[in-house]
Design a protein around this motif. Structure first.
Motif, PDB file in Angstrom:
ATOM      1  N   GLU A  30       1.289   0.978  -0.455  1.00 19.84           N
ATOM      2  CA  GLU A  30       1.622  -0.602  -0.272  1.00 19.84           C
ATOM      3  C   GLU A  30       0.017  -1.141   0.138  1.00 19.84           C
ATOM      4  O   GLU A  30      -0.814  -0.589   0.972  1.00 19.84           O
ATOM      5  CB  GLU A  30       2.156  -1.084   0.690  1.00 19.84           C
ATOM      6  CG  GLU A  30       3.793  -0.830   0.300  1.00 19.84           C
ATOM      7  CD  GLU A  30       4.980  -1.259   1.189  1.00 19.84           C
ATOM      8  OE1 GLU A  30       4.721  -1.760   2.157  1.00 19.84           O
ATOM      9  OE2 GLU A  30       6.110  -0.806   1.040  1.00 19.84           O
ATOM     10  N   ILE A  32      -2.591  -3.082   2.433  1.00 22.20           N
ATOM     11  CA  ILE A  32      -2.485  -3.527   3.629  1.00 22.20           C
ATOM     12  C   ILE A  32      -2.345  -4.961   4.135  1.00 22.20           C
ATOM     13  O   ILE A  32      -1.916  -5.739   4.889  1.00 22.20           O
ATOM     14  CB  ILE A  32      -3.583  -3.104   4.674  1.00 22.20           C
ATOM     15  CG1 ILE A  32      -3.155  -3.077   6.138  1.00 22.20           C
ATOM     16  CG2 ILE A  32      -4.829  -3.683   4.378  1.00 22.20           C
ATOM     17  CD1 ILE A  32      -4.328  -1.927   6.797  1.00 22.20           C
ATOM     18  N   LEU A  41      -1.020  -0.236  -4.472  1.00 29.50           N
ATOM     19  CA  LEU A  41      -2.323   0.180  -4.984  1.00 29.50           C
ATOM     20  C   LEU A  41      -2.102   1.587  -5.724  1.00 29.50           C
ATOM     21  O   LEU A  41      -1.508   2.600  -4.966  1.00 29.50           O
ATOM     22  CB  LEU A  41      -3.350   0.346  -3.956  1.00 29.50           C
ATOM     23  CG  LEU A  41      -3.805  -1.014  -3.177  1.00 29.50           C
ATOM     24  CD1 LEU A  41      -4.615  -0.878  -2.002  1.00 29.50           C
ATOM     25  CD2 LEU A  41      -4.491  -2.187  -4.442  1.00 29.50           C
ATOM     26  N   ASN A  85     -10.345  -4.191 -10.121  1.00 36.36           N
ATOM     27  CA  ASN A  85     -11.597  -5.021  -9.925  1.00 36.36           C
ATOM     28  C   ASN A  85     -12.924  -3.751 -10.000  1.00 36.36           C
ATOM     29  O   ASN A  85     -12.839  -2.795  -9.429  1.00 36.36           O
ATOM     30  CB  ASN A  85     -11.628  -5.336  -8.378  1.00 36.36           C
ATOM     31  CG  ASN A  85     -10.795  -6.747  -8.465  1.00 36.36           C
ATOM     32  OD1 ASN A  85     -10.299  -7.320  -9.236  1.00 36.36           O
ATOM     33  ND2 ASN A  85      -9.976  -6.441  -7.138  1.00 36.36           N
ATOM     34  N   VAL A  94     -13.353  -1.796  -2.410  1.00 34.69           N
ATOM     35  CA  VAL A  94     -13.422  -0.230  -1.977  1.00 34.69           C
ATOM     36  C   VAL A  94     -13.866   0.509  -3.046  1.00 34.69           C
ATOM     37  O   VAL A  94     -13.387   0.366  -4.356  1.00 34.69           O
ATOM     38  CB  VAL A  94     -12.008   0.283  -1.644  1.00 34.69           C
ATOM     39  CG1 VAL A  94     -11.809   1.503  -1.217  1.00 34.69           C
ATOM     40  CG2 VAL A  94     -11.515  -0.637  -0.398  1.00 34.69           C
TER      41      VAL A  94
END
Ligand code: AMP
Length: 113
Positions: A30, A32, A41, A85, A94
């Motif tokens: 999940e 955050i 994710l 992304n 990230v």
């Protein structure tokens, strides 16, 4: 060796996550800071920076895993959004390849941010 990013730490078990599904090669957990009622994710366990670096084999394998996650979440019929992304303009925070699965409501916004 460069310091691990947040997803590499999650994969290594050094940071907790709310796990949704795991296979030998992939992990789903999940987000955050969810941007939808369901926000999960999906990451490969190997360190790959972004979608630009994906290989045909990884692409095929991660797609199959994503579909397993979609089924586990019960989103298949109602629908969902699948987003990755890439880089600065893509808003990637990230630097480890990940797909966002967003659902649980009719999504009306065109972007995540
Ligand atoms: P992106 O902008 O595509 O790189 O997305 C990064 C996502 O990772 C964001 O939606 C964050 O909310 C999410 N995120 C950051 N840290 C964590 C964490 N420790 N556990 C779960 N999700 C995280």
């Amino acid at each position: 060796m460069a310091e691990k990013n947040v997803f590499e730490k999650i994969i290594a078990g050094e940071l907790p996550c709310k796990k949704v599904l795991e296979s030998p090669d992939f992990l789903a957990f999940e987000d955050i800071n969810p941007k939808a009622p369901v926000h999960v994710l999906v990451v490969p366990k190997v360190s790959i920076k972004d979608f630009n670096a994906i290989t045909p084999k990884l692409s095929s394998d991660i797609n199959a895993f994503i579909l397993e996650v979609v089924q586990a979440l019960g989103l298949e019929q109602k629908g969902y959004r699948l987003v990755t992304n890439v880089g600065n303009d893509g808003g990637q925070e990230v630097p480890h390849l990940h797909f966002h699965i967003l659902g649980g409501a009719k999504l009306t916004w065109p972007k995540l941010h």
